[in-house]
Design an enzyme around this catalytic site. Sequence first.
Site, PDB file in Angstrom:
ATOM      1  N   SER A 139       0.853  -1.187   0.000  1.00 47.58           N
ATOM      2  CA  SER A 139       0.000   0.000   0.000  1.00 47.58           C
ATOM      3  C   SER A 139       0.885   1.232   0.000  1.00 47.58           C
ATOM      4  O   SER A 139       2.034   1.183   0.478  1.00 47.58           O
ATOM      5  CB  SER A 139      -0.894   0.017   1.244  1.00 47.58           C
ATOM      6  OG  SER A 139      -1.544   1.260   1.394  1.00 47.58           O
ATOM      7  N   TYR A 152      -1.782   0.491  10.706  1.00 46.42           N
ATOM      8  CA  TYR A 152      -1.841   0.003   9.323  1.00 46.42           C
ATOM      9  C   TYR A 152      -0.567   0.362   8.560  1.00 46.42           C
ATOM     10  O   TYR A 152       0.000  -0.476   7.845  1.00 46.42           O
ATOM     11  CB  TYR A 152      -3.067   0.573   8.616  1.00 46.42           C
ATOM     12  CG  TYR A 152      -3.243   0.081   7.204  1.00 46.42           C
ATOM     13  CD1 TYR A 152      -3.409  -1.277   6.937  1.00 46.42           C
ATOM     14  CD2 TYR A 152      -3.252   0.971   6.131  1.00 46.42           C
ATOM     15  CE1 TYR A 152      -3.571  -1.742   5.640  1.00 46.42           C
ATOM     16  CE2 TYR A 152      -3.419   0.516   4.825  1.00 46.42           C
ATOM     17  CZ  TYR A 152      -3.579  -0.837   4.586  1.00 46.42           C
ATOM     18  OH  TYR A 152      -3.740  -1.294   3.296  1.00 46.42           O
TER      19      TYR A 152
END
Length: 254
Positions: A139, A152
């Site tokens: 990501s 995250y």
Amino acid sequence: MSATDHPATDRPLALVTGASSGIGAATARRLAADGFRVVCAARRSDRIEALAAEIDGTAVVCDVTDAEQVTALAAAVGPRLDVLVNNAGLALGQEPVAESGLENWQTMYAVNVLGTAAVTQAVLPALVEATGQIIFLTSTAADAPYEGGAGYCGAKAAERAVAGAMRLELFDTDVRIAEICPGMVRTDEFALNRFAGDTARAAKVYEGVAAPLTAEDVADCVAWVAGRPHHVNIDRLTIRPRAQAAQHKVHRVG
């Protein structure tokens, strides 16, 4: 049925984790369209069985955090694997560090980092045998932290470290290591899961963004990376929608 039981054994074999929805499902469909036999792995048996039937693939129920299920997945894949797409992952919560429930962090690390490493370890002999390729779906969250993203961002940065370390460790094996880093992708479940089913909060993530990425956009990039000649390695590919100039800078209308 194991992948090696499939009658069309002349086709290359791909394994996609987290294939029950979103980017994983789109990737499985795209790779199948490109001529791969695809092993669809995820926790939800009904979803992956339907997907496998649609694309003439193989469904294997697997929670990547369960050691026994990962072992069974590797057995189902068999002795040769051409492409592993490490897609299984999730984000949970977006609270400041001072307010974060660390159980969410534990789950994110367990799935994004440890689960990815476990699957990769389990099928690595099959990848070496086939001089295959590992594609990590990380990501743009791995690029830098943002408010509320410590858990995250940290998990995705750790997953990136796994990809980078393995590229160095396997340099003499002919196994290629690629990392694809999506930015803002609108799927049915990612933001909804992140915000514990809060539809209003999930919708706000994409509010005013005319065209966020789709799962199919990312699947297209996976297929492109997987299709490069064997001597070409795509170390890292970042994909964002036009509206997202950076992780923190998004053009919103209205």
